[in-house]
Design a protein around this motif. Structure first.
Motif, PDB file in Angstrom:
ATOM      1  N   LEU A 182       0.825  -1.204   0.000  1.00 18.81           N
ATOM      2  CA  LEU A 182       0.000   0.000   0.000  1.00 18.81           C
ATOM      3  C   LEU A 182       0.862   1.256   0.000  1.00 18.81           C
ATOM      4  O   LEU A 182       0.495   2.279  -0.592  1.00 18.81           O
ATOM      5  CB  LEU A 182      -0.929  -0.011   1.216  1.00 18.81           C
ATOM      6  N   GLN A 183       2.000   1.214   0.665  1.00 18.78           N
ATOM      7  CA  GLN A 183       2.892   2.367   0.705  1.00 18.78           C
ATOM      8  C   GLN A 183       3.575   2.606  -0.644  1.00 18.78           C
ATOM      9  O   GLN A 183       4.011   3.722  -0.926  1.00 18.78           O
ATOM     10  CB  GLN A 183       3.956   2.165   1.793  1.00 18.78           C
ATOM     11  N   GLN A 184       3.656   1.578  -1.473  1.00 17.70           N
ATOM     12  CA  GLN A 184       4.349   1.712  -2.750  1.00 17.70           C
ATOM     13  C   GLN A 184       3.419   2.073  -3.896  1.00 17.70           C
ATOM     14  O   GLN A 184       3.796   2.807  -4.810  1.00 17.70           O
ATOM     15  CB  GLN A 184       5.089   0.406  -3.081  1.00 17.70           C
ATOM     16  N   CYS A 185       2.193   1.538  -3.876  1.00 16.01           N
ATOM     17  CA  CYS A 185       1.271   1.785  -4.989  1.00 16.01           C
ATOM     18  C   CYS A 185      -0.159   1.680  -4.488  1.00 16.01           C
ATOM     19  O   CYS A 185      -0.435   1.110  -3.440  1.00 16.01           O
ATOM     20  CB  CYS A 185       1.512   0.794  -6.129  1.00 16.01           C
ATOM     21  N   GLY A 186      -1.069   2.214  -5.239  1.00 14.48           N
ATOM     22  CA  GLY A 186      -2.475   2.161  -4.874  1.00 14.48           C
ATOM     23  C   GLY A 186      -3.287   3.112  -5.730  1.00 14.48           C
ATOM     24  O   GLY A 186      -2.778   4.131  -6.212  1.00 14.48           O
ATOM     25  N   GLU A 187      -4.544   2.778  -5.947  1.00 19.47           N
ATOM     26  CA  GLU A 187      -5.457   3.591  -6.734  1.00 19.47           C
ATOM     27  C   GLU A 187      -6.661   3.939  -5.872  1.00 19.47           C
ATOM     28  O   GLU A 187      -7.300   3.071  -5.273  1.00 19.47           O
ATOM     29  CB  GLU A 187      -5.916   2.833  -7.981  1.00 19.47           C
ATOM     30  N   LEU A 188      -6.962   5.234  -5.787  1.00 17.20           N
ATOM     31  CA  LEU A 188      -8.096   5.693  -4.987  1.00 17.20           C
ATOM     32  C   LEU A 188      -9.386   5.449  -5.759  1.00 17.20           C
ATOM     33  O   LEU A 188      -9.540   5.930  -6.893  1.00 17.20           O
ATOM     34  CB  LEU A 188      -7.930   7.181  -4.670  1.00 17.20           C
ATOM     35  N   VAL A 189     -10.310   4.684  -5.160  1.00 16.90           N
ATOM     36  CA  VAL A 189     -11.548   4.326  -5.850  1.00 16.90           C
ATOM     37  C   VAL A 189     -12.735   4.489  -4.899  1.00 16.90           C
ATOM     38  O   VAL A 189     -12.579   4.627  -3.694  1.00 16.90           O
ATOM     39  CB  VAL A 189     -11.502   2.865  -6.370  1.00 16.90           C
ATOM     40  N   ASN A 190     -13.914   4.470  -5.498  1.00 14.38           N
ATOM     41  CA  ASN A 190     -15.160   4.534  -4.738  1.00 14.38           C
ATOM     42  C   ASN A 190     -15.739   3.129  -4.658  1.00 14.38           C
ATOM     43  O   ASN A 190     -15.990   2.492  -5.671  1.00 14.38           O
ATOM     44  CB  ASN A 190     -16.146   5.479  -5.424  1.00 14.38           C
ATOM     45  N   HIS A 191     -15.958   2.645  -3.452  1.00 13.06           N
ATOM     46  CA  HIS A 191     -16.452   1.288  -3.249  1.00 13.06           C
ATOM     47  C   HIS A 191     -17.673   1.353  -2.354  1.00 13.06           C
ATOM     48  O   HIS A 191     -17.553   1.538  -1.152  1.00 13.06           O
ATOM     49  CB  HIS A 191     -15.344   0.429  -2.630  1.00 13.06           C
ATOM     50  N   ALA A 192     -18.873   1.220  -2.975  1.00 19.60           N
ATOM     51  CA  ALA A 192     -20.135   1.245  -2.226  1.00 19.60           C
ATOM     52  C   ALA A 192     -20.242   2.499  -1.371  1.00 19.60           C
ATOM     53  O   ALA A 192     -20.707   2.455  -0.232  1.00 19.60           O
ATOM     54  CB  ALA A 192     -20.263  -0.016  -1.369  1.00 19.60           C
ATOM     55  N   GLY A 193     -19.814   3.633  -1.928  1.00 18.98           N
ATOM     56  CA  GLY A 193     -19.930   4.894  -1.213  1.00 18.98           C
ATOM     57  C   GLY A 193     -18.822   5.165  -0.232  1.00 18.98           C
ATOM     58  O   GLY A 193     -18.816   6.207   0.426  1.00 18.98           O
ATOM     59  N   LYS A 194     -17.858   4.262  -0.108  1.00 18.56           N
ATOM     60  CA  LYS A 194     -16.761   4.445   0.835  1.00 18.56           C
ATOM     61  C   LYS A 194     -15.452   4.675   0.078  1.00 18.56           C
ATOM     62  O   LYS A 194     -15.226   4.110  -0.982  1.00 18.56           O
ATOM     63  CB  LYS A 194     -16.622   3.225   1.751  1.00 18.56           C
ATOM     64  N   ILE A 195     -14.606   5.519   0.676  1.00 19.68           N
ATOM     65  CA  ILE A 195     -13.298   5.764   0.095  1.00 19.68           C
ATOM     66  C   ILE A 195     -12.438   4.511   0.250  1.00 19.68           C
ATOM     67  O   ILE A 195     -12.283   3.979   1.347  1.00 19.68           O
ATOM     68  CB  ILE A 195     -12.624   6.971   0.767  1.00 19.68           C
ATOM     69  N   THR A 196     -11.896   4.031  -0.850  1.00 21.10           N
ATOM     70  CA  THR A 196     -11.151   2.780  -0.860  1.00 21.10           C
ATOM     71  C   THR A 196      -9.871   2.946  -1.676  1.00 21.10           C
ATOM     72  O   THR A 196      -9.867   3.622  -2.704  1.00 21.10           O
ATOM     73  CB  THR A 196     -11.997   1.644  -1.459  1.00 21.10           C
ATOM     74  N   ILE A 197      -8.800   2.324  -1.191  1.00 20.01           N
ATOM     75  CA  ILE A 197      -7.550   2.285  -1.941  1.00 20.01           C
ATOM     76  C   ILE A 197      -7.330   0.850  -2.398  1.00 20.01           C
ATOM     77  O   ILE A 197      -7.340  -0.078  -1.583  1.00 20.01           O
ATOM     78  CB  ILE A 197      -6.356   2.759  -1.094  1.00 20.01           C
ATOM     79  N   ALA A 198      -7.168   0.675  -3.697  1.00 24.38           N
ATOM     80  CA  ALA A 198      -7.009  -0.660  -4.274  1.00 24.38           C
ATOM     81  C   ALA A 198      -5.591  -0.828  -4.792  1.00 24.38           C
ATOM     82  O   ALA A 198      -5.018   0.085  -5.393  1.00 24.38           O
ATOM     83  CB  ALA A 198      -8.002  -0.875  -5.410  1.00 24.38           C
ATOM     84  N   THR A 199      -5.015  -1.993  -4.543  1.00 20.18           N
ATOM     85  CA  THR A 199      -3.712  -2.341  -5.099  1.00 20.18           C
ATOM     86  C   THR A 199      -3.875  -3.609  -5.911  1.00 20.18           C
ATOM     87  O   THR A 199      -4.409  -4.605  -5.423  1.00 20.18           O
ATOM     88  CB  THR A 199      -2.661  -2.554  -3.986  1.00 20.18           C
ATOM     89  N   LEU A 200      -3.443  -3.555  -7.164  1.00 16.98           N
ATOM     90  CA  LEU A 200      -3.568  -4.691  -8.077  1.00 16.98           C
ATOM     91  C   LEU A 200      -2.179  -5.084  -8.547  1.00 16.98           C
ATOM     92  O   LEU A 200      -1.493  -4.300  -9.216  1.00 16.98           O
ATOM     93  CB  LEU A 200      -4.446  -4.340  -9.278  1.00 16.98           C
ATOM     94  N   GLN A 201      -1.734  -6.272  -8.159  1.00 15.35           N
ATOM     95  CA  GLN A 201      -0.453  -6.780  -8.601  1.00 15.35           C
ATOM     96  C   GLN A 201      -0.608  -7.416  -9.984  1.00 15.35           C
ATOM     97  O   GLN A 201      -1.699  -7.817 -10.389  1.00 15.35           O
ATOM     98  CB  GLN A 201       0.092  -7.814  -7.607  1.00 15.35           C
ATOM     99  N   CYS A 202       0.510  -7.510 -10.712  1.00 14.95           N
ATOM    100  CA  CYS A 202       0.452  -8.038 -12.079  1.00 14.95           C
ATOM    101  C   CYS A 202      -0.100  -9.462 -12.121  1.00 14.95           C
ATOM    102  O   CYS A 202      -0.903  -9.812 -12.969  1.00 14.95           O
ATOM    103  CB  CYS A 202       1.843  -7.999 -12.712  1.00 14.95           C
TER     104      CYS A 202
END
Length: 382
Positions: free
Chosen positions: A263-283
């Motif tokens: 999470l400290q290296q990468c992440g995308e800020l997204v909206n998840h069911a009305g809540k602020i969410t940070i998503a990390t997707l590895q290759c």
């Protein structure tokens, strides 16, 4: 797209206005069944309907209905030198058995030189685009766009976030000029220097505001507006953090992120069911979802979603970026390189199924295609 001019004769719209003969309740029912573009035109064509259209109660009624029928919004920049085009494709988010969908396109800037604008996620039907110091706000459902005053800066590195202030019922744009540092180039971060905000409306100007938290923005990371607060990812005191900007008080704040190496290296800020969410997707790994449960207590929860290998289904040539989660739980994935025809994926974690949404009427391709979701259509006239 031609703009409809308001009549210079104030009483001209009252002549032979058939809507005057109908009860207001009936007019509201008629308006609620019309698409945004038709309502925007009726605002100028009928003085009687205009009073209904401009009423805040009807605006909220229409926005509430639109919010229950969210749409995908795909922004496509014109791909040829002599084509001055910016198209928006509006697609239903309903769960069809095939990839068929409704498509709407418009030309928000038919005059002047063609410039590619990068857009922020739509907010209550409106969207904001920026190219250098030029900023424009518009309604992709009606095709109307207006230019804001140029950002007051001589620097070219600018980040912008767009949002809605429900307390004062206004839209605002936050722009931050940044100064790049050599040591941070590899991480794609830069130190914020100037913070400016403008209220969308006639005769508004950019205002300098103070930020008590010197931070560095993550390049390419888009902000999200939720309940009158803008959120974006940044580095504060050498730690990845969630920055917030209250649109009503115009105060900044910082929320710590969980101590997780990925999470400290990468992440995308997204909206998840009305809540602020940070998503990390590895290759070649699962999607980690860090959900902000309580902003005041800085409480986060974590969920992990494992997806089938995308290469097996869609080919090794495509790499995908995670964009967010729909209200029905589907996850949005967009290809990093532009395929022809263009498509994006909706993945249902419960059933393990993919839906491939194809936009097959893009005439001129470019490398800049943006996909947004949960777009609520609006008839708002700027």
């Amino acid at each position: 797209m031609k703009r409809v001019k308001r009549s210079e004769k104030p009483d001209e719209r009252n002549v032979n206005d058939p809507f005057k003969k109908l009860p207001n309740d009936m007019n509201v029912v008629i308006l609620m069944k019309l698409p945004p573009g038709s309502i925007a035109r009726l605002h100028f064509a009928s003085k009687h309907l205009s009073s209904i259209i401009l009423d805040k109660k009807f605006t909220e009624l229409y926005m509430t209905r639109s919010s229950t029928q969210p749409r995908h919004l795909v922004s496509v920049h014109g791909g040829r030198q002599y084509v001055k085009m910016q198209r928006f494709h509006s697609i239903s988010q309903e769960y069809p058995l095939s990839s068929n969908h409704d498509k709407v396109s418009c030309k928000p800037d038919p005059y002047g030189p063609y410039l590619p604008y990068e857009f922020t996620p739509p907010v209550r039907g409106l969207i904001c685009g920026r190219n250098g110091t030029k900023v424009k706000v518009g309604n992709p459902s009606t095709g109307q766009f207006v230019f804001l005053p140029r950002v007051k800066t001589i620097k070219k590195n600018i980040l912008s976030v767009f949002g809605y202030d429900p307390v004062n019922d206004v839209y605002k744009v936050l722009c931050m000029t940044v100064v790049s540092k050599r040591s941070n180039i590899s991480r794609g971060v830069a130190m914020s220097e100037e913070h400016q905000v403008i209220t969308v409306g006639a005769k508004q100007k950019w205002r300098m505001i103070e930020c008590k938290y010197p931070h560095r923005h993550y390049s390419g990371c888009q902000g999200i507006c939720r309940d009158g607060v803008m959120y974006y990812l940044a580095s504060y005191k050498e730690k990845s953090s969630l920055m917030s900007f209250d649109l009503s008080s115009e105060d900044f704040n910082v929320t710590k992120l969980p101590e997780d190496d990925t999470l400290q290296q990468c992440g995308e800020l997204v909206n998840h069911a009305g809540k602020i969410t940070i998503a990390t997707l590895q290759c070649l790994g699962p999607v980690d979802l860090w959900v902000l449960e309580d902003v005041n207590k800085e409480i986060w929860s974590k969920a992990v979603v494992v997806m089938p290998p995308l290469a097996d289904r869609f080919g090794m040539s495509y790499k995908f970026a995670f964009r967010g989660i729909l209200g029905n739980g589907e996850m949005i994935l967009t290809p990093i390189t532009t395929p022809k025809p263009f498509f994006f994926l909706c993945y249902n974690p419960e059933g393990g199924e993919f839906r491939k949404i194809v936009i097959d009427d893009i005439v001129y391709y470019s490398d800049i295609i943006q996909v947004f979701f949960d777009h609520a259509e609006s008839y708002m006239v700027l």
